[in-house]
Design a protein around this motif. Structure first.
Motif, PDB file in Angstrom:
ATOM      1  N   ALA A 118      39.880 -30.692 -52.107  1.00  0.00           N
ATOM      2  CA  ALA A 118      40.209 -30.338 -53.541  1.00  0.00           C
ATOM      3  C   ALA A 118      39.729 -28.940 -53.584  1.00  0.00           C
ATOM      4  CB  ALA A 118      39.102 -31.172 -54.488  1.00  0.00           C
ATOM      5  N   TYR A 162      45.459 -28.177 -58.413  1.00  0.00           N
ATOM      6  CA  TYR A 162      46.072 -29.330 -57.496  1.00  0.00           C
ATOM      7  C   TYR A 162      45.323 -30.460 -57.515  1.00  0.00           C
ATOM      8  CZ  TYR A 162      49.773 -25.915 -56.053  1.00  0.00           C
ATOM      9  OH  TYR A 162      50.719 -25.104 -55.865  1.00  0.00           O
ATOM     10  N   GLY A 163      44.102 -30.392 -57.703  1.00  0.00           N
ATOM     11  CA  GLY A 163      43.002 -31.524 -57.401  1.00  0.00           C
ATOM     12  C   GLY A 163      42.965 -31.996 -56.455  1.00  0.00           C
ATOM     13  N   ASN A 164      42.887 -33.387 -55.925  1.00  0.00           N
ATOM     14  CA  ASN A 164      42.964 -33.729 -54.270  1.00  0.00           C
ATOM     15  C   ASN A 164      44.314 -33.551 -53.702  1.00  0.00           C
ATOM     16  OD1 ASN A 164      40.207 -34.394 -54.661  1.00  0.00           O
ATOM     17  ND2 ASN A 164      40.848 -36.489 -55.704  1.00  0.00           N
ATOM     18  N   HIS A 210      47.232 -33.826 -56.731  1.00  0.00           N
ATOM     19  CA  HIS A 210      46.462 -34.754 -58.119  1.00  0.00           C
ATOM     20  C   HIS A 210      46.120 -36.345 -57.428  1.00  0.00           C
ATOM     21  CE1 HIS A 210      47.403 -31.425 -60.501  1.00  0.00           C
ATOM     22  NE2 HIS A 210      49.000 -31.766 -60.283  1.00  0.00           N
ATOM     23  N   SER A 239      43.694 -36.334 -60.532  1.00  0.00           N
ATOM     24  CA  SER A 239      42.810 -35.304 -60.588  1.00  0.00           C
ATOM     25  C   SER A 239      43.483 -33.909 -60.957  1.00  0.00           C
ATOM     26  CB  SER A 239      42.327 -35.407 -58.950  1.00  0.00           C
ATOM     27  OG  SER A 239      43.410 -35.203 -58.177  1.00  0.00           O
ATOM     28  N   ASP A 240      42.373 -33.273 -61.743  1.00  0.00           N
ATOM     29  CA  ASP A 240      43.078 -31.986 -62.010  1.00  0.00           C
ATOM     30  C   ASP A 240      44.555 -31.927 -62.812  1.00  0.00           C
ATOM     31  OD1 ASP A 240      42.598 -29.416 -62.784  1.00  0.00           O
ATOM     32  OD2 ASP A 240      42.494 -28.484 -60.650  1.00  0.00           O
TER      33      ASP A 240
END
Length: 294
Positions: free
Chosen positions: A220, A225-227, A243, A267-268
């Motif tokens: 991350a 981009y998140g994960n 994400h 995510s994000d």
């Protein structure tokens, strides 16, 4: 006689008055002279101090020791090199140049890959010795080789098998892509606003490798981009899967097309979705032009 004597007495008195007046004038002149001399000193000193301060300043500003040369500065602007810009990380540079961020750190002799500076110049292509060796390896593994394999010894067959897998799809451009998720497209490719496609789904839905490849990043560490998982498929193509809720693979792991590599998440992101990118030599391209029609 009386008139004469009176005038004679007044004359000395008048001379004494004139003398007193002259003496008073001399004293006044002396006082003014001393005051004038005393007033010059304080007016002169600040000018001299300012002048001395102005002559010292340039010597500090012109000190050559204060100029810092960043690593690799001599290669700035040369092909195969990248100058670090504000906000860059090795992960982003790797994504934008189509390389493994660990390789960039090794090629650039970075002691700590987490510490790069704006203006620093990094090598983003393999050194010549590596670049020359790769074509020799790929040409040695031609489609004809498996035909002659039965005549070779068993150890020779085993050693050639892993090399044949990357060449099975032909050239780097010939990749058999599949959709990485089953949902509908929420947002299509836009070079300025969306560097890939966004695919709908529910939290926990499977995210699959779009083609055979190797994991060059799983984490991350890239804002927005998140994960994230990045796969390298060959010397031309990377894919990115963002994400995710859960990552199921690790860096340097080989994956097969259709293999579940993550679970969809937000995510994000503002909602559950998969953001999917295909990068050709580091440049984002429209996945719809490569993926099969749904």
């Amino acid at each position: 006689m009386a008139a004469f004597s009176s005038t004679a007495l007044e004359a000395p008195r008048a001379g004494k008055g004139a003398a007193r007046l002259a003496l008073s004038c001399l004293l006044a002149a002396a006082v003014l002279l001393v005051a004038a001399c005393g007033s010059r000193g304080p007016n002169r000193a600040p000018v001299e101090d300012r002048g001395a301060g102005m002559t010292r300043a340039p010597s500090v500003a012109m000190d050559p020791a204060s100029v810092k040369l960043l690593p690799g500065a001599e290669n700035a602007g040369k092909p195969g090199y990248y100058t670090v810009r504000p906000g860059d990380t090795l992960i982003r540079i790797g994504l934008d140049t189509g390389q493994n961020w660990r390789d960039i750190g090794r090629w650039s002799n970075l002691e700590n890959p987490n510490l790069i500076e704006v203006g620093q110049v990094l090598r983003v292509v393999p050194p010549e010795s590596v670049a020359v060796a790769r074509p020799v390896t790929s040409s040695a593994v031609a489609p004809v080789s498996p035909a002659s394999a039965p005549a070779a010894s068993a150890p020779a067959q085993a050693s050639s098998a892993p090399k044949a897998a990357p060449a099975a799809s032909g050239s780097d451009e010939d990749v058999a892509w599949i959709w990485p998720a089953q949902g509908t497209v929420l947002a299509g490719f836009d070079e300025a606003k969306n560097k890939g496609v966004d695919i709908s789904g529910k939290a926990g839905d499977a995210v699959m490798a779009s083609a055979d490849g190797r994991v060059v990043y799983a984490g991350a560490g890239l804002r927005g981009y998140g994960n994230l998982i990045i796969l390298k498929h060959n010397n031309t193509f990377l894919t990115a899967y963002a994400h995710n809720q859960t990552l199921l693979v690790k860096e340097d792991q080989s994956v097969r097309k259709g293999q579940k590599i993550a679970e969809m998440g937000n995510s994000d992101a503002d909602r559950v979705k998969l953001h999917f990118e295909i990068r050709r030599q580091g440049k984002p391209v429209d996945p719809a032009k490569y993926l099969p029609a749904k």
